[in-house]
Structures are given as C-alpha cells and as structure tokens.
Write an enzyme that holds these catalytic residues in place. Sequence first.
Site, PDB file in Angstrom:
ATOM      1  N   ASP A  34       0.827  -1.204   0.000  1.00 62.89           N
ATOM      2  CA  ASP A  34       0.000   0.000   0.000  1.00 62.89           C
ATOM      3  C   ASP A  34       0.860   1.252   0.000  1.00 62.89           C
ATOM      4  O   ASP A  34       0.536   2.248  -0.634  1.00 62.89           O
ATOM      5  CB  ASP A  34      -0.889   0.033   1.232  1.00 62.89           C
ATOM      6  CG  ASP A  34      -1.997  -0.996   1.131  1.00 62.89           C
ATOM      7  OD1 ASP A  34      -2.736  -1.156   2.100  1.00 62.89           O
ATOM      8  OD2 ASP A  34      -2.103  -1.635   0.066  1.00 62.89           O
ATOM      9  N   ASP A  38       0.455   4.288  -2.483  1.00 63.69           N
ATOM     10  CA  ASP A  38       0.041   5.596  -1.949  1.00 63.69           C
ATOM     11  C   ASP A  38       1.017   6.697  -2.329  1.00 63.69           C
ATOM     12  O   ASP A  38       0.614   7.802  -2.693  1.00 63.69           O
ATOM     13  CB  ASP A  38      -0.062   5.543  -0.419  1.00 63.69           C
ATOM     14  CG  ASP A  38      -1.290   4.768   0.015  1.00 63.69           C
ATOM     15  OD1 ASP A  38      -2.166   4.541  -0.846  1.00 63.69           O
ATOM     16  OD2 ASP A  38      -1.369   4.394   1.197  1.00 63.69           O
ATOM     17  N   SER A  83     -31.535 -15.400 -16.720  1.00 68.80           N
ATOM     18  CA  SER A  83     -31.159 -16.094 -15.485  1.00 68.80           C
ATOM     19  C   SER A  83     -30.851 -17.542 -15.829  1.00 68.80           C
ATOM     20  O   SER A  83     -30.909 -17.919 -17.000  1.00 68.80           O
ATOM     21  CB  SER A  83     -32.237 -15.981 -14.421  1.00 68.80           C
ATOM     22  OG  SER A  83     -33.484 -15.843 -15.012  1.00 68.80           O
ATOM     23  N   LYS A 117     -20.203 -20.024  -9.721  1.00 71.89           N
ATOM     24  CA  LYS A 117     -21.356 -19.145  -9.675  1.00 71.89           C
ATOM     25  C   LYS A 117     -21.162 -18.278  -8.433  1.00 71.89           C
ATOM     26  O   LYS A 117     -21.378 -18.712  -7.306  1.00 71.89           O
ATOM     27  CB  LYS A 117     -22.649 -19.946  -9.580  1.00 71.89           C
ATOM     28  CG  LYS A 117     -23.887 -19.069  -9.683  1.00 71.89           C
ATOM     29  CD  LYS A 117     -25.117 -19.929  -9.880  1.00 71.89           C
ATOM     30  CE  LYS A 117     -26.356 -19.116 -10.191  1.00 71.89           C
ATOM     31  NZ  LYS A 117     -26.583 -17.965  -9.350  1.00 71.89           N
ATOM     32  N   GLU A 174     -20.012 -10.488 -12.262  1.00 70.79           N
ATOM     33  CA  GLU A 174     -20.605 -10.418 -10.930  1.00 70.79           C
ATOM     34  C   GLU A 174     -19.790  -9.501 -10.031  1.00 70.79           C
ATOM     35  O   GLU A 174     -18.574  -9.665  -9.914  1.00 70.79           O
ATOM     36  CB  GLU A 174     -20.631 -11.844 -10.346  1.00 70.79           C
ATOM     37  CG  GLU A 174     -21.586 -12.025  -9.205  1.00 70.79           C
ATOM     38  CD  GLU A 174     -23.029 -12.301  -9.653  1.00 70.79           C
ATOM     39  OE1 GLU A 174     -23.336 -12.182 -10.864  1.00 70.79           O
ATOM     40  OE2 GLU A 174     -23.842 -12.608  -8.771  1.00 70.79           O
ATOM     41  N   LYS A 317     -26.399 -26.152  -7.982  1.00 67.36           N
ATOM     42  CA  LYS A 317     -26.412 -25.493  -6.673  1.00 67.36           C
ATOM     43  C   LYS A 317     -25.911 -26.456  -5.604  1.00 67.36           C
ATOM     44  O   LYS A 317     -26.407 -27.569  -5.484  1.00 67.36           O
ATOM     45  CB  LYS A 317     -27.846 -25.067  -6.320  1.00 67.36           C
ATOM     46  CG  LYS A 317     -28.396 -23.949  -7.194  1.00 67.36           C
ATOM     47  CD  LYS A 317     -27.754 -22.619  -6.825  1.00 67.36           C
ATOM     48  CE  LYS A 317     -28.350 -21.430  -7.537  1.00 67.36           C
ATOM     49  NZ  LYS A 317     -29.682 -21.065  -7.096  1.00 67.36           N
ATOM     50  N   CYS A 433     -21.157 -49.219  30.365  1.00 73.00           N
ATOM     51  CA  CYS A 433     -21.857 -50.377  30.907  1.00 73.00           C
ATOM     52  C   CYS A 433     -20.769 -51.378  31.255  1.00 73.00           C
ATOM     53  O   CYS A 433     -19.930 -51.700  30.414  1.00 73.00           O
ATOM     54  CB  CYS A 433     -22.797 -50.972  29.854  1.00 73.00           C
ATOM     55  SG  CYS A 433     -23.315 -52.646  30.256  1.00 73.00           S
TER      56      CYS A 433
HETATM   57  S1  IVH Z   1     -23.951 -16.729 -16.615  1.00 75.47           S
HETATM   58  C1  IVH Z   1     -27.567 -16.651 -18.888  1.00 75.47           C
HETATM   59  N1  IVH Z   1     -21.952 -17.147 -15.069  1.00 75.47           N
HETATM   60  O1  IVH Z   1     -26.097 -16.043 -11.591  1.00 75.47           O
HETATM   61  C2  IVH Z   1     -27.327 -16.049 -17.594  1.00 75.47           C
HETATM   62  N2  IVH Z   1     -23.929 -16.188 -14.147  1.00 75.47           N
HETATM   63  O2  IVH Z   1     -28.874 -17.147 -12.020  1.00 75.47           O
HETATM   64  C3  IVH Z   1     -25.979 -15.445 -17.590  1.00 75.47           C
HETATM   65  N3  IVH Z   1     -23.755 -15.621 -11.783  1.00 75.47           N
HETATM   66  O3  IVH Z   1     -27.741 -13.272 -12.884  1.00 75.47           O
HETATM   67  C4  IVH Z   1     -25.327 -15.724 -16.350  1.00 75.47           C
HETATM   68  N4  IVH Z   1     -21.679 -16.287 -11.520  1.00 75.47           N
HETATM   69  O4  IVH Z   1     -25.696 -12.873 -11.397  1.00 75.47           O
HETATM   70  C5  IVH Z   1     -23.216 -16.695 -15.162  1.00 75.47           C
HETATM   71  N5  IVH Z   1     -20.077 -17.519 -13.791  1.00 75.47           N
HETATM   72  C6  IVH Z   1     -21.329 -17.072 -13.895  1.00 75.47           C
HETATM   73  C7  IVH Z   1     -22.014 -16.520 -12.797  1.00 75.47           C
HETATM   74  C8  IVH Z   1     -23.332 -16.090 -12.968  1.00 75.47           C
HETATM   75  C9  IVH Z   1     -22.731 -15.748 -10.936  1.00 75.47           C
HETATM   76  C10 IVH Z   1     -25.086 -15.078 -11.440  1.00 75.47           C
HETATM   77  C11 IVH Z   1     -25.509 -13.919 -12.287  1.00 75.47           C
HETATM   78  C12 IVH Z   1     -26.819 -14.306 -12.905  1.00 75.47           C
HETATM   79  C13 IVH Z   1     -27.269 -15.419 -12.012  1.00 75.47           C
HETATM   80  C14 IVH Z   1     -28.074 -16.399 -12.834  1.00 75.47           C
END
Ligand code: IVH
Length: 670
Positions: A34, A38, A83, A117, A174, A317, A433
């Site tokens: 840092d 800085d 999604s 994810k 993300e 998941k 026992c």
């Molecule tokens: S692909 C077609 N890749 O998951 C949808 N999503 O349930 C495109 N997410 O809204 C998403 N990591 O916020 C993708 N490696 C990843 C991800 C990812 C997190 C989240 C994202 C999306 C949600 C989908």
Amino acid sequence: MDKTEAKSRIQKLRGEISDLRYRYHVKNDPDVTDEVYDSLTRELRALEAKYPDLRVTDDPLARVAGAPLPKFQKVTHSVRMLSLSDAFSYEELESWDERVKKLLPANTSYEYFAELKLDGLALTLRYEDGVLVTGATRGDGFIGENVTQNVRMIADIPLTLPKPFPKLIEVRGEAVMARATLASLNRQQEKLGLPPFANTRNATAGSIRQLDPALTKARRINFFAYDIAELSADFSKRTAKHSDEHRLLSSLGFSVSEHEHICKTLGEVETFIENFKKLRDAFPFGTDGIVISVNDLALQKRLGVVGKAPRYMAAFKYPAEKATTRVTDITVQVGRTGVLTPLAHFEPTLVAGSRVSKATLHNMDQIERLGLRIGDTVVIQKAGDVIPEVVEVLVKLRTGKEKKFTMPARCPECGGDIEKRENLGGESVAYYCVNKNCPAKNIRNMVHFVNAFEIYTVGPKILERLKDEGLVTDAADLFALTEADLSGLERFGEKSAQNIIASIESKKKPSLDRFIMSLGIIHVGEETARDLAAHFGTIEKLSRAKASDFDEIENIGPAVSTSLAAYFSDPTSQKFLKKLFGNGVKPKPFAKVKGGTLSGKTFVLTGTLPTLSREDAKKMILAQGGKVASAVSKKTDFVVAGESAGSKLADAKKLGIPVLSEAEFQKMIS
Ligand code: IVH
C-alpha cells in the site's frame, strides 16, 4: 520539473499505478505494498494539480467519488440479461444434459465449460472504443438501473481497455464482496449502531444500488467477468467458445476467476464440482454453485433460450450444509466397549442433500457444552460427507417446555451397572456399561471384528440373527460355522450360506495389524495396531508383552499401554484368543523388511527435524526394516535429533548412544 518532463513523468506514473492496481486487485499480487501505491498516487496528484491541462479521462485517479445522484436512470439492455435454471443434484444435471443432447443433431459431440457461480450482483458493462460508457444492473432483465458512477469506483473494473480492444464490447459479470470485507464492514456497522448485512450478496447490492459513489468506493467491491453479451465484428472471430470469451476478458484486464475448466464429459464436470466443494468454505468470496455451459458458441446459439433461461447453461447449486430442526428425543446407545453414547433424534430435515433424523452427541460433556435440552431448536450441520452434528442451540426459541437430559442409571440394553470414567488424561468423562455379557456390546464387538477382518458377507443383521439362533456367542464362533448350520435357518438360501462360509474361510489368515485391530482393545485403532504389529512381529510376542514393553514404543502413551496390558491379562480375552486360534485363525507375522539397511536397529526420534516430519522419518525407518521407540534405553541404536531436542538427547549422551542429525540419518539410508 518543466511541463515536458512533467508530462512524461505523469504518463509513467499512470502506467505504473494502473499496473499496480491491476496486480493488486486482479492478480492478488502480495508484492504490491500500500505504501508504494500511496506514494506514487500522491506524486501524480501533485503533478496534476500543478498542470491541470495534463489530466485525462482515463486517469486512474479519476476513480474519485463524484457527487451523489438524485435517482438512477433506466438502461434498456441491448441484449437481455437472462437467469439460469438450477440443478440441485447430479441427476438434475444429467437430465439437463439429456435435454441438450436431444435438441442437437444426433451424435453431436460437445464439451462443457464449468465455472464458479459467484454470489453477488450481476452487472453489465458497455465499452465503446475501449472506454467504459455504461454500467448497469440486471433489473428485470430488459431494463436495469444505470449505476455507471458507482461502477467506476470498483477498482478492478477497467475504465479503459488496453490495446488492441474491440470497437464495442459488453461484458457481463458479478460484483462481489469478499467475506473478510463483509466481516469488517459489519464491525463498522455495529459501531455506528447500524444493522449488519446478512451476507455478501446483500452487502454488494447495498453498496452499488445506492446513490453515493463514495460509498461504493469505500466498500471495496470486486468484480469478476464471466460473459460477453455483445462483441463488435472486428473481434468476433476470436471467440468461438465460451472459454475463448474468458480468455479475451482476461486479456482486456478483467478479473476472471481461475476456477474454471473445460470438461470433456459430464463426469469431469462432476469432478470439478466436487473439487471446488472442498475449497468453497475457505474461498474468499461467497459462491452458491457452479455454472455449466455447452462451450461451443455456435451450439449455444442453436440451443437458444426458453423462458428466462438459456438451454445451453445450467447452475448446479451446492446443497445447504446447515439447517435448523427440533430435537424430539435423546436416546442412549451402547458401543462395543460399553461406552454409552447419547443420540439426538430430530424432526427429519434436509441437510447437504440428504434427510437427517439423528446425530450423535458423543458424550455428556458435549450436551453440557451445547446446553442442549430435549425439545430445543438446534442448528445442525453436515459438511460434505461428514456425519451430521449439532452445532448450536437456538436458546431464544425455547418455550419453557424443554427437558434436561440425564444419563440413565442402568444400561439401557442389559440393565447392567454404569460406571463413570475419565478418558485419556481426564480430558473427558464417559459412562460405561460394565456388564461383560451386555448383548449390545457383544453385537457391536462382532460387527467391529468382521469389519476389521473384511468379512463383507456378514453384516450386523446376520450377526444378530446368528446370535439369536444361538449359533454364535462371540466372533470366534464364526470360524466354526458350517454351511449346514446356515442353510438350516429359515429364509436362508443355500447359495448365501455357501458364500458366507467361503468368505469366512478365506479370511482366516489376516495380516497381524488387522488382527490386532479386530480385537477391539480400547484406544487401539488402525494406526496403533500397525505400530504394535511392526514392533512385536507376531501375535505370540504381543500377547506375552508386559506393560513396560509397550511404554518403549513410539506413539504409545500410558492410556494405551494400560489398556493393552489389561486386555492381554484378562482371562476372558485369553480364552477368546485361544478359541480363535483353535478355530483356525492364524494372523500372518508382520512382514518385516528383510535385508533393509536398518534391519534390527532401533531408533529414537527427538526434536524438530529440518525437513522431515516425524511421521515421514518413522516411515523411512520402518521401510528399511528398522524400529522406532519412544524412549531411549540401552536397546536404542541411534537417536535422530532435531531442533529443541529435550531429555531424550540428554539420555542418549548419558548412555553413549550415537546421535544423528537429519542429514546424517538421510545419508545412512540412501
Ligand atoms: S452466466 C444466462 N456465469 O447467476 C445467464 N452467471 O442465475 C448469464 N452468476 O444473474 C449468467 N456467476 O448474477 C453466469 N459464472 C457465472 C455466474 C453467474 C454468478 C449469477 C448472475 C446471474 C445469475 C443467474
């Protein structure tokens, strides 16, 4: 410094600062301090203050907070933000794959791409001519909020792209907050009397979906890119696969998670999922699964979208590993050593993908530590393949009707006397026992025995049956059984009788360590059994040993040697051993390494060796036919001493036993 000099210095500083930012935020390079950062920043600021006309828009210092906005503008996404459909098990993942297969021409082969994810807030970032023009949230997928001002405060989102960059690119990824950042943020919230954030996802969203860019900056948000939604034709040839997109994103200066993998088969995808599962708890960012896609972009296009989700992607998941439930009862089990183990019964609950209805509470201490009462609501945990456990009592949810648990005064199986004993140096208390013929102890002992002997055809059910029928009273009787004994039993086929007898017959000559294990001597598990086998070599020698003989074995403490001596001097165990031998059981003598360079030599290890662990050194000695003892005596041949060696080294000197360094020891065996 004149203006021309200043100009070139400013350029250098910008380059270096951007580089440091990149290394720090994207590469996680610990070399960047840092202080360095800085001080360079201070210098750049000073020069820019002196020559305001040398400021540029892509200045790394332009990440200063702007004024808060009154409200967010709306952004219509040029490509809809979709999604993902979830898969909660491998079965569901396999059905996703089958659907994909059906939709593609017969025998189309494809590879998968697996990636994390991340659990945060989805952002879309639009770059025109290499400059970030819009950052937006997902919103309803068609229209999101324009959060460009805030997005510019996120250190690992490039404001400009390095050359060569595409004319247009829209990056999806993300925004996330590190768990450690959340912890310190919540400490701060508490100090300010503000409510804490429940998780990193809420904290991330709360840091971006608010109108003050300075706040976003202070929250130290990270961003990981995972997809390209739009790419101008000048670059489109570079991306035929989703994995190519990741590579391009990385080369454009985005953080792309290193936990990603091209998988040839669904099996490889599952391996990736299993591997990351092991890292997940310690991972700096929150993740809630693995995203799996068909890697080929042309195939992705062909598969298309159904509803809100693409057909070419699925989100696996990870099952929740903690859950809450109510304790409906606590019962007591009798183990093979007679130990009483309390068992909590729950209202069945789904944890880590399986239904859990009971968990061991180990002992009374554990119940007291948890403050657990019957009727309590508890948090149960099942991490990976680990057996479920009660981790916490939610005292606030008590009604007043909960009942305290007490250990029964008599054995719940045989009504025998219970004795309270301190275990291993008084660390814990256990109840036993003491009835030698307690049927529960007996059956469990037999189960332990057949497992150690690897007699897989005989499980607990069959043992119970054999015992009920009076065919066996202990494990030694198994070796006297005949096919006729078994096939005479009701609902017992001839074939299975044959199998059982054949498998028992084939296990009559176990290795010595397995044999020792099978005896179920208190404190003698697999490891100790191996040490004993290596030391004594035969069962005859072991059974004739005195307590003092055990003391000299490395790793065997007083509790174990007392237990061993008690076992071998007990007439019941002597009778049992005799019966086993009489029925044809003959443990193989321990396979000593013959002609090993250390054969016949006894070593004592002391202190910390520079490179070898104690366990490794021991293995090397055993592999060369040597022995390892715990204490120095006249029988010791060598002492291998490392740093902070204590009394053993002094003993060796007193007795004139040669002392080796690790290097000398290594030379001796090489
Ligand atoms: S692909 C077609 N890749 O998951 C949808 N999503 O349930 C495109 N997410 O809204 C998403 N990591 O916020 C993708 N490696 C990843 C991800 C990812 C997190 C989240 C994202 C999306 C949600 C989908």
